[in-house]
Design an enzyme around this catalytic site. Sequence first.
Site, short mmCIF file in Angstrom:
data_model
loop_
_atom_site.label_atom_id
_atom_site.label_comp_id
_atom_site.label_asym_id
_atom_site.label_seq_id
_atom_site.Cartn_x
_atom_site.Cartn_y
_atom_site.Cartn_z
N ASP A 61 39.90 28.97 44.27
CA ASP A 61 41.30 29.26 42.76
C ASP A 61 41.97 30.25 43.69
O ASP A 61 42.25 31.68 43.42
CB ASP A 61 40.68 29.85 41.62
CG ASP A 61 41.80 30.46 40.30
OD1 ASP A 61 42.47 29.43 40.97
OD2 ASP A 61 41.22 31.26 39.89
N ARG A 81 42.28 34.59 45.57
CA ARG A 81 41.29 34.69 46.52
C ARG A 81 40.50 35.64 47.29
O ARG A 81 39.99 36.05 47.90
CB ARG A 81 39.90 34.04 45.53
CG ARG A 81 40.09 33.66 44.41
CD ARG A 81 40.16 34.89 43.09
NE ARG A 81 40.58 33.43 41.63
CZ ARG A 81 40.87 34.66 40.77
NH1 ARG A 81 40.89 35.55 40.19
NH2 ARG A 81 40.84 34.07 39.62
N ARG A 95 51.79 33.00 36.14
CA ARG A 95 51.02 32.13 36.77
C ARG A 95 52.15 30.66 36.88
O ARG A 95 52.09 29.44 37.44
CB ARG A 95 50.14 32.19 37.12
CG ARG A 95 49.31 33.03 36.75
CD ARG A 95 47.71 33.17 35.78
NE ARG A 95 46.89 32.21 35.78
CZ ARG A 95 46.29 31.52 35.43
NH1 ARG A 95 46.31 32.25 34.70
NH2 ARG A 95 44.98 30.65 36.06
N LYS A 147 46.84 22.14 36.40
CA LYS A 147 45.79 23.04 36.10
C LYS A 147 47.84 23.17 34.91
O LYS A 147 48.73 23.28 35.28
CB LYS A 147 45.30 24.38 36.26
CG LYS A 147 45.96 25.01 37.06
CD LYS A 147 45.31 25.93 38.02
CE LYS A 147 45.50 26.87 38.22
NZ LYS A 147 43.85 28.46 38.63
N HIS A 148 46.59 23.71 33.90
CA HIS A 148 45.99 22.93 32.96
C HIS A 148 46.61 22.36 31.57
O HIS A 148 46.73 22.36 30.94
CB HIS A 148 45.58 24.44 31.90
CG HIS A 148 45.29 25.72 33.31
ND1 HIS A 148 46.23 26.54 33.57
CD2 HIS A 148 44.18 25.90 33.67
CE1 HIS A 148 46.28 28.21 34.38
NE2 HIS A 148 44.68 27.88 34.59
N HIS A 158 40.49 32.45 27.97
CA HIS A 158 38.49 33.78 28.28
C HIS A 158 38.19 34.20 28.11
O HIS A 158 36.97 34.46 27.33
CB HIS A 158 39.29 33.88 30.02
CG HIS A 158 39.37 33.99 31.22
ND1 HIS A 158 41.11 33.10 31.23
CD2 HIS A 158 38.76 33.18 32.09
CE1 HIS A 158 41.17 32.88 32.10
NE2 HIS A 158 39.89 33.18 33.09
N ASP A 217 38.14 23.34 33.23
CA ASP A 217 38.72 25.16 33.64
C ASP A 217 36.88 25.57 33.49
O ASP A 217 36.13 24.68 33.10
CB ASP A 217 39.13 25.42 32.36
CG ASP A 217 40.34 26.96 33.74
OD1 ASP A 217 39.69 27.73 34.36
OD2 ASP A 217 41.75 27.29 32.53
#
Length: 527
Positions: free
Chosen positions: A75, A83, A145, A175-176, A188, A260
Amino acid sequence: MTTLVRSTDTLTRDALAVLQPGFTGTTAPDWLLRRIGEGLSAVGLFGRNIVTPGQLSALVAQLRAERGDVLVAIDEESGDVTRLEVRNGSSFPGNYALGVVDDTDLTRAVARELGRRLAECGVDLNWAPSADVNSNPNNPVIGVRSFGADTALVARHTVAYIEGLQAAGVAACTKHFPGHGDTNVDSHHAVPQIDVDLDTLRARDLVPFRAAIAAGSKAVMSAHILLPALDPDRPATLSPQILTGLLREELGYEGLIVTDGMEMQAISAVYGIEHGSVLAIAAGADAICVGGGLADEETVLRLRDALVTAVRDGELPEERLADAAARVRALADWTRRARLAAGESGAASEAGVPVAQPGEGAAPGADIGLVAARRAVRVTAGQLPYEPVAVAPYVAAFTPVANIAVGDETPWGVAAELTAMLPGTGTGTYDSATTYDGRTGTSGLVGNVLAAAADRRIIAVVRDVHRHPWMADALDALIAARPDTVVVEMGVDRAEPRGALHIATHGAARVCGRAAAEVITGKGAGV
């Protein structure tokens, strides 16, 4: 844990093939290698798995020694969501900064250089880019983002990003779907609902995804969002109307559909990850992303056995699971050929993979991220002439709670970069919950900043100040007390510029901090 079938069964192998789990540690645990040998076709990497490029390369080599075609996903949006560089901050600005510059050649070059670095470490599937149109400025999880709030801009930069990333031999995962930009809830934590009509959805949110499909995005990631105009009952990840009816049939997408993270509360709290995964595959998803939070063998076995049981009980058609597994293997085959094309002298076209060759539009140097960050900076001068900071200042970082996608492991701001330029720079972190010197609220916070700064110049660093009233109040009070304060906005730049100098970086990546520090010290453009 009861194993329902022997590991050699085709059904079990297909169930393992559609999972994209994570794990803990910087080397592959034995259980993961064992499951790869039994049919697991993909592994997801997170910041906890990465220390250095060399270590990451060794980890991927360990995975591929067990199975040469295993997909290794990450990701890595860059910018705020990194990351690969979780411990120090990204070498690349995020989408919002690239959208502000609005140079698709630059976006393509940034994505290609990112892809080159990922491919060099063996990573071949990136869960990026975000093609969400950030139409709600109060969106708590998308924000920087996204490339922006303009549909056409988001579409053209999504295409450029896909072209750059996939030219480096790394599969893009757009995405998304069908668009997370018009939400005020973070999936989340709960299920966001977007109450727009189909005409709005088609004219705004779907446009970048249509463009991504036309550009050949190898994968698309679904969103855990409820769109009553399309399906009043199930979020997109679990909706046949959205994944099969809209994405497959109407938009004609033939690539891999990835969910996701299934442990996100929008799914796990309502359906559970086992039942949710069965519903997702039945709805048209091909791969189950899990592992951001649940990263153990037990999770893999629970999901594997839930899929096998669903097939045996008639809840999930066996041919649907087989089709999903086949799409995973087809992508693995593409990425394998991409690695061969990049690593051998033979032409990429022979392998059917558009890998960039030296001299053919390659990214203009490894510093392309800093170049992009500098171009994204926007400076607004105050009423008085600006005097560049020449001696060590005090940096006051007003810190909101980080969303889970961004995480709180990655440092952000300008303190580190200013310290490198002006040794002795001081810094403090401030939030809305802490009591300062026995006082709460704005007066306690600002009083603490003033006391800590003493006679030093103050640099106030904020993030999405328009979404945080406490931050705006503290900033106004600080500027009233110290009019020479420099303000650095590292989030979505919606609030009115304020301060002796207002610097909008349009993201909080390390290179964005560097670009801002250059302006603060008079070494950058715009002063």
